[in-house]
Design an enzyme around this catalytic site. Structure first.
Site, mmCIF file in Angstrom:
data_model
loop_
_atom_site.group_PDB
_atom_site.id
_atom_site.type_symbol
_atom_site.label_atom_id
_atom_site.label_comp_id
_atom_site.label_asym_id
_atom_site.label_seq_id
_atom_site.Cartn_x
_atom_site.Cartn_y
_atom_site.Cartn_z
ATOM 1 C CG HIS A 23 -11.491 -2.466 -2.190
ATOM 2 N ND1 HIS A 23 -10.935 -3.720 -2.346
ATOM 3 C CD2 HIS A 23 -10.486 -1.592 -2.449
ATOM 4 C CE1 HIS A 23 -9.653 -3.600 -2.694
ATOM 5 N NE2 HIS A 23 -9.370 -2.314 -2.768
ATOM 6 C CG HIS A 25 -7.069 1.820 -0.861
ATOM 7 N ND1 HIS A 25 -6.063 1.049 -0.343
ATOM 8 C CD2 HIS A 25 -7.704 1.034 -1.768
ATOM 9 C CE1 HIS A 25 -6.072 -0.148 -0.912
ATOM 10 N NE2 HIS A 25 -7.062 -0.186 -1.783
ATOM 11 C CG ASP A 27 -3.335 5.796 0.846
ATOM 12 O OD1 ASP A 27 -4.348 5.113 0.588
ATOM 13 O OD2 ASP A 27 -2.177 5.339 0.763
ATOM 14 N N GLY A 181 -0.564 -3.503 -2.838
ATOM 15 C CA GLY A 181 0.672 -3.023 -3.456
ATOM 16 C C GLY A 181 0.900 -3.680 -4.806
ATOM 17 C CG HIS A 208 -5.628 -5.291 -3.037
ATOM 18 N ND1 HIS A 208 -5.790 -5.011 -1.700
ATOM 19 C CD2 HIS A 208 -6.092 -4.189 -3.705
ATOM 20 C CE1 HIS A 208 -6.318 -3.809 -1.563
ATOM 21 N NE2 HIS A 208 -6.517 -3.274 -2.759
ATOM 22 C CD GLU A 211 -5.905 -3.752 -8.539
ATOM 23 O OE1 GLU A 211 -5.219 -4.145 -7.583
ATOM 24 O OE2 GLU A 211 -6.363 -2.584 -8.632
ATOM 25 C CG ASP A 289 -9.371 0.634 -5.517
ATOM 26 O OD1 ASP A 289 -9.020 0.257 -4.383
ATOM 27 O OD2 ASP A 289 -8.716 0.376 -6.549
HETATM 28 ZN ZN LIG Z 1 -7.545 -1.539 -3.376
#
Ligand SMILES: [Zn+2]
Length: 359
Positions: A23, A25, A27, A181, A208, A211, A289
């Site tokens: 997991h 990302h 960016d 998101g 996701h 969370e 993450d």
């Molecule tokens: Zn994530």
């Protein structure tokens, strides 16, 4: 957030273990020095002109008020990630960073529709990220695949485009699709038809959930959207019946401890349920993450668990075994990763006792 004190011998073992990050990302892992170079090349403004002074704008200090505030860190980097070249480079450097942390396999996720401002299509964006990951694989021997993300605030047409684009690359560098998101603002049931399309194409899904939203989102992700892995799942404990079901299905949870603390998925470390989840037989994996935004690495994630919850090297190795099992790879590829881990454990005197999630 202060770094915890870890026994130096344990830290050395954690560093040396070959690791997996499921997991991660794209960016959220761009380096400040790279962002500066991209901004210069593209003649775009940034609030600082040195990596050290830029980093505070890219990174979270301590805890945010919520997930939304955390996600605002991405607004700075996205304008620079609108070309094939920039995506390819960032993906390559994700593999490079994993290699520097003794990574052996990563699944890198990104939302193609956030990279189309200068004319790229969703499919082209995925293609460039795969090129960068594969260049990294050849250079560093770290395997890497992409996960394409649908965004909660995007309309159905944009998200269907992501699924169609992902389907073109399934098994050719792309492993799965995701939904990310503003979880609190957009419940998962809005995306049933998008993920039904994914299922039609044979695209596995991780979502996701749990969370910034409650356990109902985890239930809907599994039953409504067909998720076979869950991003975070921190709030699963609020629904004991669902927890029992997730345990019996052995749905892997992609937990991201440092990020989960920062986004206030839990109030603080003492409330973080990872030990509890393992003891209850849940299928737990540990991930970064967003290494740049969260100021983390896989080594730091495991160090936190060692320092704060007393995880021993054998338990950390078992968590890595879980990640290998949850990875979207075929059996021979998983075996190869397992062999690397087991030989590292053997050479470091770590004795393993089965898998953490099915004890
Ligand atoms: Zn994530």
């Amino acid at each position: 957030m202060t770094h915890p004190h870890v026994d130096p011998a344990v830290l050395e073992i954690i560093k040396a273990l070959p690791k997996v990050d499921l997991h991660l990302h794209l960016d959220g892992c761009i380096l400040p020095s790279t962002l500066l170079e991209l901004a210069r090349e593209q003649q775009q403004p940034l609030p600082a002109d040195e990596p050290q002074t830029l980093l505070p704008y890219m990174q979270v200090e301590g805890q945010c008020d919520n997930l939304k505030q955390y996600l605002e860190r991405f607004d700075l980097v996205l304008p620079m990630l609108q070309t094939g070249e920039a995506l390819e480079r960032t993906a390559y450097e994700a593999v490079q960073q994993s290699a520097a942390d003794n990574g052996m396999y990563i699944e890198v996720r990104f939302a193609p529709q956030l990279h189309t401002a200068r004319g790229l299509t969703a499919a082209a964006a995925i293609g460039h990220v795969i090129e960068g990951l594969q260049r990294g694989e050849r250079q560093y021997g770290v395997r890497a695949q992409v996960i394409a993300i649908c965004m909660r605030h995007h309309n159905e047409a944009l998200n269907r485009e992501v699924i169609e684009a992902a389907a073109q690359y399934l098994g050719r560098g792309l492993a799965a699709v995701d939904l990310a998101g503003d979880e609190a603002g957009f419940p998962p049931e809005l995306f049933r038809s998008v993920f039904a399309l994914a299922a039609q194409h044979g695209l596995p899904a991780t979502i996701h959930a749990g969370e910034a939203g409650g356990p109902a989102n985890i239930r809907e992700a599994i039953h409504g959207l067909g998720a076979v892995r869950i991003g975070h799942g921190v709030r699963l404990r609020e629904d004991p019946a669902l927890l029992a079901e997730v345990r019996s299905l052995q749905v892997p949870l992609e937990m991201c401890p440092v990020s989960n603390i920062q986004t206030r998925a839990v109030t603080d470390w003492s409330d973080y349920p990872i030990r509890d989840y393992l003891e209850q037989g849940l299928f737990v994996t540990v991930n970064t993450d967003n290494p740049t935004v969260s100021g983390t690495t896989m080594t730091r994630e495991y160090s936190e668990l060692a320092a704060r919850f007393g995880f021993r090297p054998a338990e950390i190795a078992t968590l890595i075994l879980n990640s290998i099992e949850a990875a979207w790879l075929d059996a021979p590829a998983k075996d190869a990763l397992r062999q690397r881990l087991l030989s590292s454990c053997a050479s470091q005197g770590i004795q393993l006792h089965g898998h953490a999630h099915d004890e």
